[in-house]
Design a protein around this motif. Structure first.
Motif, PDB file in Angstrom:
ATOM      1  N   GLY A  68       0.790  -1.219   0.000  1.00 45.68           N
ATOM      2  CA  GLY A  68       0.000   0.000   0.000  1.00 45.68           C
ATOM      3  C   GLY A  68       0.826   1.275   0.000  1.00 45.68           C
ATOM      4  O   GLY A  68       2.038   1.265  -0.211  1.00 45.68           O
ATOM      5  N   ILE A  69       0.153   2.382   0.217  1.00 44.81           N
ATOM      6  CA  ILE A  69       0.759   3.713   0.154  1.00 44.81           C
ATOM      7  C   ILE A  69       0.407   4.497   1.408  1.00 44.81           C
ATOM      8  O   ILE A  69      -0.488   4.125   2.173  1.00 44.81           O
ATOM      9  CB  ILE A  69       0.276   4.491  -1.089  1.00 44.81           C
ATOM     10  CG1 ILE A  69      -1.257   4.663  -1.055  1.00 44.81           C
ATOM     11  CG2 ILE A  69       0.710   3.788  -2.368  1.00 44.81           C
ATOM     12  CD1 ILE A  69      -1.803   5.585  -2.144  1.00 44.81           C
ATOM     13  N   LEU A  70       1.120   5.597   1.618  1.00 43.37           N
ATOM     14  CA  LEU A  70       0.852   6.527   2.703  1.00 43.37           C
ATOM     15  C   LEU A  70       0.500   7.889   2.118  1.00 43.37           C
ATOM     16  O   LEU A  70       0.798   8.167   0.954  1.00 43.37           O
ATOM     17  CB  LEU A  70       2.083   6.673   3.590  1.00 43.37           C
ATOM     18  CG  LEU A  70       2.572   5.439   4.343  1.00 43.37           C
ATOM     19  CD1 LEU A  70       3.850   5.778   5.110  1.00 43.37           C
ATOM     20  CD2 LEU A  70       1.507   4.919   5.292  1.00 43.37           C
ATOM     21  N   PRO A  71      -0.116   8.767   2.908  1.00 42.59           N
ATOM     22  CA  PRO A  71      -0.311  10.138   2.450  1.00 42.59           C
ATOM     23  C   PRO A  71       1.025  10.793   2.118  1.00 42.59           C
ATOM     24  O   PRO A  71       2.083  10.385   2.613  1.00 42.59           O
ATOM     25  CB  PRO A  71      -0.983  10.812   3.661  1.00 42.59           C
ATOM     26  CG  PRO A  71      -1.655   9.697   4.392  1.00 42.59           C
ATOM     27  CD  PRO A  71      -0.744   8.514   4.219  1.00 42.59           C
ATOM     28  N   SER A  72       0.990  11.824   1.302  1.00 40.62           N
ATOM     29  CA  SER A  72       2.211  12.503   0.861  1.00 40.62           C
ATOM     30  C   SER A  72       2.825  13.384   1.934  1.00 40.62           C
ATOM     31  O   SER A  72       3.984  13.794   1.817  1.00 40.62           O
ATOM     32  CB  SER A  72       1.913  13.358  -0.373  1.00 40.62           C
ATOM     33  OG  SER A  72       1.452  12.562  -1.449  1.00 40.62           O
ATOM     34  N   ALA A  73       2.088  13.686   2.983  1.00 39.76           N
ATOM     35  CA  ALA A  73       2.595  14.557   4.041  1.00 39.76           C
ATOM     36  C   ALA A  73       3.797  13.916   4.729  1.00 39.76           C
ATOM     37  O   ALA A  73       3.924  12.692   4.793  1.00 39.76           O
ATOM     38  CB  ALA A  73       1.494  14.833   5.061  1.00 39.76           C
ATOM     39  N   ALA A  74       4.687  14.753   5.274  1.00 37.15           N
ATOM     40  CA  ALA A  74       5.858  14.268   5.998  1.00 37.15           C
ATOM     41  C   ALA A  74       5.419  13.543   7.274  1.00 37.15           C
ATOM     42  O   ALA A  74       4.393  13.884   7.886  1.00 37.15           O
ATOM     43  CB  ALA A  74       6.768  15.433   6.357  1.00 37.15           C
ATOM     44  N   ALA A  75       6.209  12.559   7.678  1.00 33.29           N
ATOM     45  CA  ALA A  75       5.884  11.782   8.868  1.00 33.29           C
ATOM     46  C   ALA A  75       5.737  12.669  10.095  1.00 33.29           C
ATOM     47  O   ALA A  75       4.811  12.495  10.910  1.00 33.29           O
ATOM     48  CB  ALA A  75       6.956  10.719   9.101  1.00 33.29           C
ATOM     49  N   GLU A  76       6.621  13.635  10.247  1.00 34.59           N
ATOM     50  CA  GLU A  76       6.563  14.523  11.409  1.00 34.59           C
ATOM     51  C   GLU A  76       5.278  15.341  11.417  1.00 34.59           C
ATOM     52  O   GLU A  76       4.686  15.586  12.473  1.00 34.59           O
ATOM     53  CB  GLU A  76       7.776  15.455  11.414  1.00 34.59           C
ATOM     54  CG  GLU A  76       9.107  14.759  11.587  1.00 34.59           C
ATOM     55  CD  GLU A  76       9.640  14.160  10.290  1.00 34.59           C
ATOM     56  OE1 GLU A  76       9.000  14.336   9.226  1.00 34.59           O
ATOM     57  OE2 GLU A  76      10.707  13.510  10.342  1.00 34.59           O
ATOM     58  N   MET A 104      -6.459   7.731  11.271  1.00 35.89           N
ATOM     59  CA  MET A 104      -5.335   8.657  11.134  1.00 35.89           C
ATOM     60  C   MET A 104      -4.039   8.034  11.654  1.00 35.89           C
ATOM     61  O   MET A 104      -2.966   8.214  11.075  1.00 35.89           O
ATOM     62  CB  MET A 104      -5.632   9.970  11.868  1.00 35.89           C
ATOM     63  CG  MET A 104      -6.654  10.859  11.167  1.00 35.89           C
ATOM     64  SD  MET A 104      -7.101  12.323  12.161  1.00 35.89           S
ATOM     65  CE  MET A 104      -5.533  13.214  12.164  1.00 35.89           C
ATOM     66  N   ILE A 105      -4.140   7.293  12.755  1.00 34.99           N
ATOM     67  CA  ILE A 105      -2.966   6.586  13.271  1.00 34.99           C
ATOM     68  C   ILE A 105      -2.461   5.590  12.232  1.00 34.99           C
ATOM     69  O   ILE A 105      -1.260   5.500  11.958  1.00 34.99           O
ATOM     70  CB  ILE A 105      -3.309   5.887  14.606  1.00 34.99           C
ATOM     71  CG1 ILE A 105      -3.595   6.918  15.696  1.00 34.99           C
ATOM     72  CG2 ILE A 105      -2.179   4.955  15.023  1.00 34.99           C
ATOM     73  CD1 ILE A 105      -4.134   6.324  16.994  1.00 34.99           C
ATOM     74  N   VAL A 106      -3.393   4.840  11.627  1.00 38.78           N
ATOM     75  CA  VAL A 106      -3.012   3.866  10.597  1.00 38.78           C
ATOM     76  C   VAL A 106      -2.383   4.578   9.403  1.00 38.78           C
ATOM     77  O   VAL A 106      -1.300   4.210   8.924  1.00 38.78           O
ATOM     78  CB  VAL A 106      -4.227   3.044  10.147  1.00 38.78           C
ATOM     79  CG1 VAL A 106      -3.836   2.096   9.009  1.00 38.78           C
ATOM     80  CG2 VAL A 106      -4.819   2.247  11.309  1.00 38.78           C
ATOM     81  N   ALA A 107      -3.040   5.617   8.896  1.00 39.66           N
ATOM     82  CA  ALA A 107      -2.578   6.299   7.681  1.00 39.66           C
ATOM     83  C   ALA A 107      -1.224   6.962   7.888  1.00 39.66           C
ATOM     84  O   ALA A 107      -0.448   7.106   6.927  1.00 39.66           O
ATOM     85  CB  ALA A 107      -3.613   7.331   7.228  1.00 39.66           C
ATOM     86  N   SER A 108      -0.908   7.354   9.108  1.00 39.92           N
ATOM     87  CA  SER A 108       0.376   7.996   9.381  1.00 39.92           C
ATOM     88  C   SER A 108       1.511   6.988   9.495  1.00 39.92           C
ATOM     89  O   SER A 108       2.668   7.379   9.699  1.00 39.92           O
ATOM     90  CB  SER A 108       0.283   8.831  10.665  1.00 39.92           C
ATOM     91  OG  SER A 108       0.089   7.993  11.803  1.00 39.92           O
ATOM     92  N   GLY A 109       1.197   5.697   9.381  1.00 39.58           N
ATOM     93  CA  GLY A 109       2.220   4.663   9.468  1.00 39.58           C
ATOM     94  C   GLY A 109       2.463   4.143  10.874  1.00 39.58           C
ATOM     95  O   GLY A 109       3.429   3.418  11.104  1.00 39.58           O
TER      96      GLY A 109
END
Length: 443
Positions: free
Chosen positions: A74-82, A433-438
């Motif tokens: 899968g993929i993550l949102p493009s936003a930075a992890a921080e 949101m926790i899931v999507a942020s990795g």
């Protein structure tokens, strides 16, 4: 919009209906017993709550933001992890301040508030959500373990007392405003979705904090709850069931990632069958009843026959929307997208692709325009507002395929900027949101 239906009658027949309305039970319509253990008491797993040892702070084996286990697909949102971590922390702090309360009748007990209700303090699904959130946010919140143990104290102080033999390891599905169990509230019956999340959170707590210190052996508590659900909520072929109507199955109980964890914890092949059976039922719903949209209903009936069908209403929550993609099924993309990115099981990517592809087309890629529910032909039920509880879970569904990158980014930005602290919607935003942020991980 009526988000949840809870019956308020205390009669034996209505208690059985209320159980099915919350998706719990098992064992057939005649499985009504009364083991009044724990009603209005402070008992925890058969022991007074006052005799348990105090919770131990840390160390956290998997602190929030560490991302020790990379997703396998899968993929993550493009936003930075921080940036994503900061948004999750803000949402968590707001959620905790609004959602968590003491339980007047359970010494040391905590609960997740059931909205603004003046009659009921909490329901089991909320307790499960709270325990998942607490174990995931350890490392950000130094009090996460104390919160988790407070929630668990309430869970074990309020067993499903009407369920024979195994009810002590399941949670009474609804508590009165002072935190007591009564026949007029939950009636001593369980709701499967709550207990599924509780068991998963306990396995995660064993990884996070270990089971050799503090008040609880998290691993043993988890295995006891898993085995109790096997005995009460499951059929041997892996189908979930409701007590009042055993041929009824709620699609949002198909928590396939949890089933994988249960198999690892117990070695029981039932949980492999549960994954296969869940896919079989959902594939039939998408292929036969929603071929153009990939939607699935809140409830499926006649699961004991060769031809299960969407509920026409009156079987699960006892409302006429049971055959729609609505207040229960809206959670499904969260569960199955999470399972796919951590397991790589392509069946759940395919299921989410069909569903998310339709929703993206329907809303033009703008998550704020997602309807509050859909009939299986794709017609919208309500577009008068932006439903947080529908938009949040779609985050995880959109993680399954790179073609949804733009939609995923839109969904992330909307949820991060429009977080609510209202019950049910807030949890259905925060955990995705926790899931999507990795930051999701498995026990």
């Amino acid at each position: 919009m009526q988000r949840r239906l809870f019956l308020r009658s205390g009669s034996a027949s209505a208690v059985a209906l209320a159980l099915a309305a919350c998706g719990g039970g098992g064992g057939g319509a005649d499985g009504v017993g009364n083991l009044a253990t724990g009603v209005g008491s402070d008992t925890v797993g058969g022991t007074s709550a006052s005799t348990t040892r105090p919770a131990v702070d840390g160390p956290d084996s998997y602190p929030f933001g560490s991302r020790l286990d990379a997703y396998v697909a899968g993929i993550l949102p493009s936003a930075a992890a921080e940036q994503m971590d900061a948004a999750v922390r803000r949402a968590y702090d707001a959620w905790k301040a609004r959602a968590i309360t003491d339980v007047p009748t359970v010494r040391g007990g905590k609960a997740v508030r059931f909205g603004n209700s003046t009659a009921y303090l909490t329901v089991s699904e909320g307790m499960g959500y709270g325990m998942l959130i607490a174990v995931l946010m350890a490392g950000h919140d130094s009090g996460a373990r104390a919160l988790f143990d407070g929630l668990l104290t309430t869970v074990r102080a309020r067993p499903a007392y009407s369920i024979p033999d195994v009810g002590r390891w399941l949670l009474d599905w609804r508590l009165t405003i002072d935190g007591s169990s009564t026949d007029a509230a939950g009636g001593g019956w369980n709701a499967m979705d709550g207990d599924l999340d509780i068991a998963m959170a306990l396995l995660m707590a064993d990884r996070q904090w270990g089971s050799d210190t503090g008040a609880w052996n998290y691993k043993q508590e988890a295995v006891d709850t898993i085995n109790a659900m096997k005995a009460w909520n499951m059929k041997e072929d892996g189908t979930t069931k409701g007590m009042a109507t055993p041929h009824v199955s709620r699609t949002s109980d198909y928590m396939t990632g949890h089933f994988r964890a249960f198999k690892r914890a117990t070695g029981d092949a039932l949980w492999d069958r549960a994954i296969d059976r869940s896919y079989e039922l959902i594939d039939r719903m998408q292929t036969v009843y929603s071929p153009n949209c990939g939607l699935m209903p809140d409830f499926i009936i006649h699961t004991d026959s060769p031809n299960p069908i969407p509920s026409p209403g009156g079987y699960g929550d006892f409302v006429d929307t049971e055959g729609f993609y609505y207040a229960n099924a809206q959670r499904n993309p969260w569960r199955w997208g999470t399972d796919y990115v951590t397991s790589g099981d392509g069946r759940w990517r395919d299921v989410c692709n069909k569903l998310v592809g339709f929703v993206e087309r329907d809303c033009g890629g703008d998550g704020s325009r997602i309807a509050a529910g859909y009939r299986l032909d794709g017609s919208a039920i309500d577009r008068s507002y932006s439903p947080e509880g529908m938009i949040g879970p779609m985050l995880c569904g959109a993680m399954v395929d790179p073609r949804f990158q733009g939609f995923l980014d839109n969904l992330w930005n909307w949820n991060a900027n429009n977080f609510t602290t209202d019950y049910y919607d807030s949890e259905l935003q925060l955990i995705p949101m926790i899931v999507a942020s990795g930051n999701w991980w498995n026990p």
